[in-house]
Design an enzyme around this catalytic site. Sequence first.
Site, PDB file in Angstrom:
ATOM      1  N   ASN A  89      -6.935  -2.545   1.573  1.00 12.78           N
ATOM      2  CA  ASN A  89      -7.091  -3.996   1.644  1.00 12.78           C
ATOM      3  C   ASN A  89      -8.550  -4.372   1.512  1.00 12.78           C
ATOM      4  O   ASN A  89      -9.425  -3.687   2.042  1.00 12.78           O
ATOM      5  CB  ASN A  89      -6.582  -4.526   2.981  1.00 12.78           C
ATOM      6  CG  ASN A  89      -5.080  -4.481   3.097  1.00 12.78           C
ATOM      7  OD1 ASN A  89      -4.375  -4.331   2.118  1.00 12.78           O
ATOM      8  ND2 ASN A  89      -4.588  -4.630   4.307  1.00 12.78           N
TER       9      ASN A  89
ATOM     10  N   ARG B  45       0.833  -1.212   0.000  1.00 13.41           N
ATOM     11  CA  ARG B  45       0.000   0.000   0.000  1.00 13.41           C
ATOM     12  C   ARG B  45       0.865   1.258   0.000  1.00 13.41           C
ATOM     13  O   ARG B  45       0.589   2.205  -0.731  1.00 13.41           O
ATOM     14  CB  ARG B  45      -0.968  -0.014   1.178  1.00 13.41           C
ATOM     15  CG  ARG B  45      -2.040  -1.083   1.044  1.00 13.41           C
ATOM     16  CD  ARG B  45      -3.114  -0.980   2.115  1.00 13.41           C
ATOM     17  NE  ARG B  45      -2.608  -0.740   3.462  1.00 13.41           N
ATOM     18  CZ  ARG B  45      -2.165  -1.684   4.296  1.00 13.41           C
ATOM     19  NH1 ARG B  45      -2.134  -2.952   3.912  1.00 13.41           N
ATOM     20  NH2 ARG B  45      -1.759  -1.368   5.501  1.00 13.41           N
TER      21      ARG B  45
END
Length: 77
Positions: A36, A18
């Site tokens: 996520n 990320r």
Amino acid sequence: MDRITAVVSGQVQGVGFRWGTRNKLADLGLAGGAENLDDGSVRVVAIGDVAALDALIAWLKGPTAPGRVRSVRVQRG
């Protein structure tokens, strides 16, 4: 401005994926983010110039993306 949503599968749910994706968005001048999903994949949303969006998709599918990417499903619009 164009928009894509990419769902990235593989070993990608770590913070590094990320973080790396958010940095790549900034490097390419794109707005968006990465989050996520419950199934173990990561959703990447990006808004900006078509050439930059194409570069992001190529990066996500390429060997320099963090994690172990198995597949990238892209939806435009």
